[in-house]
Enzyme design. Structure first.
Site, PDB file in Angstrom:
ATOM      1  N   THR A   1       0.864  -1.183   0.000  1.00  0.00           N
ATOM      2  CA  THR A   1       0.000   0.000   0.000  1.00  0.00           C
ATOM      3  C   THR A   1       0.905   1.239   0.000  1.00  0.00           C
ATOM      4  O   THR A   1       1.997   1.190   0.561  1.00  0.00           O
ATOM      5  CB  THR A   1      -0.862  -0.033   1.281  1.00  0.00           C
TER       6      THR A   1
ATOM      7  N   ARG B   1     -15.166  -5.963   0.492  1.00  0.00           N
ATOM      8  CA  ARG B   1     -14.374  -5.629   1.700  1.00  0.00           C
ATOM      9  C   ARG B   1     -13.667  -4.281   1.483  1.00  0.00           C
ATOM     10  O   ARG B   1     -13.033  -4.048   0.465  1.00  0.00           O
ATOM     11  CB  ARG B   1     -13.343  -6.717   1.961  1.00  0.00           C
ATOM     12  N   VAL B   2     -13.798  -3.409   2.452  1.00  0.00           N
ATOM     13  CA  VAL B   2     -13.109  -2.124   2.386  1.00  0.00           C
ATOM     14  C   VAL B   2     -12.202  -2.019   3.609  1.00  0.00           C
ATOM     15  O   VAL B   2     -12.639  -2.276   4.739  1.00  0.00           O
ATOM     16  CB  VAL B   2     -14.118  -0.951   2.366  1.00  0.00           C
ATOM     17  N   GLY B   3     -10.949  -1.670   3.391  1.00  0.00           N
ATOM     18  CA  GLY B   3     -10.002  -1.544   4.503  1.00  0.00           C
ATOM     19  C   GLY B   3      -9.947  -0.129   5.032  1.00  0.00           C
ATOM     20  O   GLY B   3     -10.880   0.672   4.859  1.00  0.00           O
TER      21      GLY B   3
ATOM     22  N   THR C   1      -0.606   2.037   7.074  1.00  0.00           N
ATOM     23  CA  THR C   1      -0.538   0.809   6.292  1.00  0.00           C
ATOM     24  C   THR C   1      -0.474  -0.399   7.214  1.00  0.00           C
ATOM     25  O   THR C   1       0.221  -0.369   8.229  1.00  0.00           O
ATOM     26  CB  THR C   1       0.665   0.807   5.327  1.00  0.00           C
ATOM     27  N   GLY C   2      -1.216  -1.423   6.847  1.00  0.00           N
ATOM     28  CA  GLY C   2      -1.227  -2.622   7.681  1.00  0.00           C
ATOM     29  C   GLY C   2      -2.590  -3.280   7.638  1.00  0.00           C
ATOM     30  O   GLY C   2      -3.327  -3.108   6.659  1.00  0.00           O
TER      31      GLY C   2
HETATM   32  N1  ASP Z   1      -4.272  -1.214   4.991  1.00  0.00           N
HETATM   33  C1  ASP Z   1      -4.538  -1.893   3.752  1.00  0.00           C
HETATM   34  C2  ASP Z   1      -5.886  -2.562   3.836  1.00  0.00           C
HETATM   35  O1  ASP Z   1      -6.178  -3.146   4.863  1.00  0.00           O
HETATM   36  C3  ASP Z   1      -3.498  -2.916   3.379  1.00  0.00           C
HETATM   37  C4  ASP Z   1      -2.063  -2.463   3.516  1.00  0.00           C
HETATM   38  O2  ASP Z   1      -1.779  -1.423   4.101  1.00  0.00           O
HETATM   39  O3  ASP Z   1      -1.175  -3.165   2.989  1.00  0.00           O
HETATM   40  O4  ASP Z   1      -6.604  -2.573   2.882  1.00  0.00           O
END
Ligand code: ASP
Length: 337
Positions: free
Chosen positions: A206, A234-236, A257-258
Site C-alpha cells: 500500500t 471488503r473495504v479496509g 498501512t497494515g
Molecule cells: N491497509 C490496507 C488494507 O487493509 C493494506 C495495507 O496497508 O497493505 O486494505
C-alpha cells in the site's frame, strides 16, 4: 513600603514570564521547517533475505517518488498537488499494492481504495472498491474538490469517474503475475492477508504520502489494492478518513498501512492527531502510543509529518518501505529498523 515592594515584585514576575513566553515562541518558530515529506510503500514481514536486485528496485522507486515530492515542495507546490503526483507515480509502479500491481480479491478481480485529506479545512475525498480507474487517488481528489461528499464506493464511484472523465483502464490492466501467484497461495491456505506472514515476503505495498508544504499546510493521501483474497466488497482503512488517512493543520498529517480492520477499529490516524491536540505529545510520541500500545505487533505502521515538520515513521511489523525528506537536507530511504 510593603505595597511598593509587592508592586515591584509583580512587575518583575510579569516581565520575566513575558520574556519566557517570547523565548518559547521564538524557539517554536525557529523549529518550523520550510517543508517536509514522508512516504510509505507498505508494512509487513519484509524478509531480510530479499534478493539484492529486488531491494534495489524498491529503493530506487521510493527514492524517485521522494525526489519528485521534494523538488515540487522546494519549488513551492501546494501539498495536495504533491500528494497526488507522488501517489500517482507509486500507483503506476507495479512493485506496489496500489494501481497497477494491486493485490487480487478472492475472485481474482481488483477493487482499489484511496483517500486524500487537506489539513487546512479538513476537506477530504475517498473512493472504495473501484475497478477501472487507473489512478484512484486522482478520483479521490475529485470527490474532495468536485462533490459534496467524502466517500464514493463501488458502482457509484465508477459513475462518478465517468462524470469526472477520470482515466480508465480494462480491469486486467492491474494484473501482475506476482499477485496472481499470491492469490493462488492464499486460496490454498484459505487466508486473507497482507500476505506477508504465510504467503510471501515481498507482497505488501500500500502507498501513502504526508506533506508539510511551504505555506504551512499539511496534507496526506493513501492508495491500495487492499488485502490478498479479500471478500466481495471488503473495504479496509485506506479510504477511511481517520483510520488510513488524516490531516489537520493544527496537528499532523498521517497515512497508515497494515491490517486495515485494526486501523479502522482504533481510528489510528485520527487518534494520533487527537493525542497531539489534547496533550503536549510530539508526533513521534503520539504515534508510538497508538502503534505500540493500542495495536498488536505485526499490525503495521504509519508515516506522518507534524505542523512543525517533525517526521515520524513508526511501525510494529518487521519492516516498512519508507522515505523522508525535508528542507534541512534530510533525504533517506529505509526498509527495516
Ligand atoms: N491497509 C490496507 C488494507 O487493509 C493494506 C495495507 O496497508 O497493505 O486494505
Amino acid at each position: 513600603m510593603k505595597k511598593i515592594s509587592v508592586y515591584f515584585i509583580s512587575i518583575f514576575i510579569l516581565f520575566a514570564s513575558m520574556t519566557l513566553i517570547s523565548c518559547e515562541n521564538e524557539q517554536e518558530e525557529q523549529e518550523i521547517l520550510d517543508y517536509a515529506i514522508v512516504l510509505h510503500g507498505g508494512a509487513g514481514v519484509i524478509s531480510r533475505d530479499m534478493p539484492d536486485d529486488l531491494r534495489e528496485q524498491y529503493e530506487a522507486s521510493l527514492s524517485n517518488a521522494l525526489e519528485l515530492g521534494k523538488s515540487m515542495l522546494e519549488d513551492g507546490a501546494d501539498g495536495l498537488d504533491v500528494v497526488i503526483a507522488v501517489i500517482k507515480v507509486l500507483e503506476d509502479d507495479p512493485l506496489f499494492n496500489a494501481g497497477k500491481g494491486a493485490v487480487m480479491t478472492n475472485e481474482g478481480t481488483f477493487e482499489l481504495d484511496a483517500s486524500i485529506m487537506d489539513g487546512r479545512n479538513l476537506a477530504a475525498g475517498a473512493v472504495a472498491g473501484v475497478r477501472t480507474v487507473k489512478n484512484p487517488i486522482v478520483l479521490a481528489r475529485h470527490v474532495m474538490d468536485d462533490s459534496r461528499h467524502v466517500l464514493f464506493a463501488g458502482e457509484g464511484a465508477e459513475r462518478f469517474a465517468d462524470m469526472m472523465k477520470a482515466e480508465r483502464v480494462e480491469p486486467d490492466w492491474f494484473h501482475t503475475d506476482r499477485r496472481a501467484e499470491q492469490l493462488r497461495r492464499a486460496h490454498e491456505r484459505d487466508e486473507v492477508s497482507l500476505s506477508e506472514q504465510n504467503l510471501n515476503n515481498f507482497d505488501m505495498g500500500t502507498v501513502g504520502v504526508a506533506v508539510l508544504d511551504k505555506n504551512g499546510n499539511l496534507s496526506a493521501g493513501t492508495s491500495t489494492g487492499g488485502m490478498t483474497n479479500k471478500r466481495f466488497g471488503r473495504v479496509g482503512d485506506s479510504p477511511i478518513i481517520g483510520a488510513g488517512t488524516y490531516a489537520n493543520n493544527a496537528t499532523c498529517a498521517i497515512s497508515s498501512t497494515g491490517r486495515g480492520e485494526e486501523f479502522i477499529r482504533h481510528a489510528v490516524a485520527h487518534q494520533i492527531s487527537a493525542i497531539m491536540e489534547y496533550t503536549n505529545a510530539s508526533l513521534q510520541e503520539a504515534a508510538e502510543i497508538v502503534i505500540h500500545q493500542k495495536l498488536q505487533p505485526g499490525d503495521g505502521g504509519i508515516i506522518g509529518v507534524s505542523r512543525t515538520g517533525e517526521i515520524a515513521m513508526v511501525f510494529n511489523s518487521p519492516g516498512m518501505y519508507r522515505g523522508a525528506a525535508d528542507s534541512e537536507g534530510r533525504f533517506e530511504i529505509k526498509i527495516w529498523d
